[in-house]
Design a protein around this motif. Structure first.
Motif, short mmCIF file in Angstrom:
data_model
loop_
_atom_site.label_atom_id
_atom_site.label_comp_id
_atom_site.label_asym_id
_atom_site.label_seq_id
_atom_site.Cartn_x
_atom_site.Cartn_y
_atom_site.Cartn_z
N LYS A 155 0.83 -1.19 0.00
CA LYS A 155 0.00 0.00 0.00
C LYS A 155 0.88 1.26 0.00
CE LYS A 155 -4.50 0.83 2.01
NZ LYS A 155 -5.40 0.46 3.10
N CYS A 201 -7.04 7.43 -7.38
CA CYS A 201 -6.93 6.99 -5.97
C CYS A 201 -8.29 6.73 -5.37
CB CYS A 201 -6.33 8.08 -5.10
SG CYS A 201 -4.64 8.37 -5.37
N THR A 232 -7.83 3.24 -4.11
CA THR A 232 -7.47 3.10 -2.70
C THR A 232 -8.56 3.59 -1.75
OG1 THR A 232 -6.44 5.27 -2.63
CG2 THR A 232 -5.03 3.44 -3.23
N GLY A 284 -7.00 7.14 1.06
CA GLY A 284 -5.82 7.26 0.21
C GLY A 284 -5.84 8.53 -0.60
N HIS A 287 -5.23 -4.79 -5.94
CA HIS A 287 -6.42 -4.34 -5.26
C HIS A 287 -7.22 -5.52 -4.71
CE1 HIS A 287 -8.79 -1.06 -4.06
NE2 HIS A 287 -9.87 -1.43 -4.71
#
Lengths: 172, 121
Positions: free
Chosen positions: A7, A49, A53, A57, A168
């Motif tokens: 990450k 992002c 994320t 994120g 992911h």
């Protein structure tokens, strides 16, 4: 621990990308006669992002980008201005993303327009001159156009990267 | 791309273009330059008289140049120089903003502005 490192590396890559495009943009002026008008390519990274994320994120990378770019290439007022745009834009993008009717391009358009309006509100607050509202139609058009471009770019990048990595999926 | 995305894009574009059209229709025949610091108008100048206007505020100094019915900022003692890089203005409601000094220079049609302390022509 393995996931954490992964990450971290991913965030670092995205932050580096956002900073590089911010820097390149600062070097290429758009000849409209109004300083500060730019594509906002960094928003490609932020939209990306947001989908890859999540909100956390996107938020971290956005704030880090604004602060680091401000320290490296800009000044205190630039940071204040960017921050106003970035925060408003991200909040709006998070909201729009929740509406399933909108895709990445719609989120990016909303973000682009919100970014401009955020900066306009800050300028209004600082200068106390209501005449600045006359900039709004220009900012809407510019925000929609740049948002459309950035969103389309983010969409393409997202799909290509999703095809080539399972990163992911591991996190889920 | 989804349908809603296209609708959103069109709506922003449409509102923007309508706004810009109104702006250009109403923006003609502007003859004055209004200078404000911290939201307070400190002077109104005619666009037809060439002159240099020093603007001293508590925050710093700017110099405005009025020439050939347009106005532009020629000096600012701030680090970012955004106002100096801004193109010259002459259309009604166009403005140059110096954010660090809170200076706003705007093109206006009428010199009357309510509670004005001093008007210079």
């Amino acid at each position: 621990m393995r996931l954490h490192t992964k990450k971290l590396a991913e965030y670092a890559c995205l932050l580096a990308f956002a900073m590089i495009v911010s820097y390149i943009e600062a070097l290429i002026p758009i000849p409209l006669g109004i300083p500060g008008v730019k594509l906002g390519l960094a928003n490609v990274a932020i939209v990306f992002c947001l989908y890859r994320t999540g909100i956390g994120g996107a938020f971290i990378i956005n704030i880090c980008r604004v602060l680091l770019c401000g320290l490296l290439f800009g000044n205190a007022y630039g940071v204040l201005y960017s921050l106003a745009g970035a925060v408003v834009s991200l909040l709006i993008m998070v909201c729009v993303k929740r509406i399933s009717a909108f895709g990445m391009v719609g989120v990016s358009i909303a973000g682009g327009v919100a970014h401009n309006i955020g900066q306009l509100l800050l300028a209004l607050g600082i200068t106390q001159v209501p005449v600045l509202w006359y900039y709004l139609p220009f900012l809407l058009v510019i925000g929609a156009l740049t948002g459309f471009l950035n969103g389309s770019l983010a969409n393409v990048i997202y799909k290509r990267i999703a095809k080539h990595t399972e990163l992911h999926d591991n996190e889920k | 791309m989804k349908k809603a995305d296209i609708i959103l894009f069109s709506v922003f574009l449409l509102i923007g273009i309508i706004g810009i059209t109104i702006y250009f229709i109403t923006g003609k025949n502007a003859e004055y330059i209004s200078v404000s610091v911290d939201g307070e108008t400190i002077g109104v100048y005619s666009l037809n008289t060439d002159c240099e206007i020093p603007i001293r505020s508590g925050n710093g100094e700017n110099v405005l140049l009025i020439q050939n019915s347009t106005a532009r900022m020629i000096l600012a003692d701030c680090p970012n120089q955004d106002c100096v890089l801004h193109k010259e203005i002459s259309q009604s409601n166009e403005s140059i903003i110096c954010l660090p000094h809170k200076v706003v220079v705007t093109v206006i049609k009428e010199p009357v502005e309510g509670d004005l302390d001093a008007v210079t022509y």
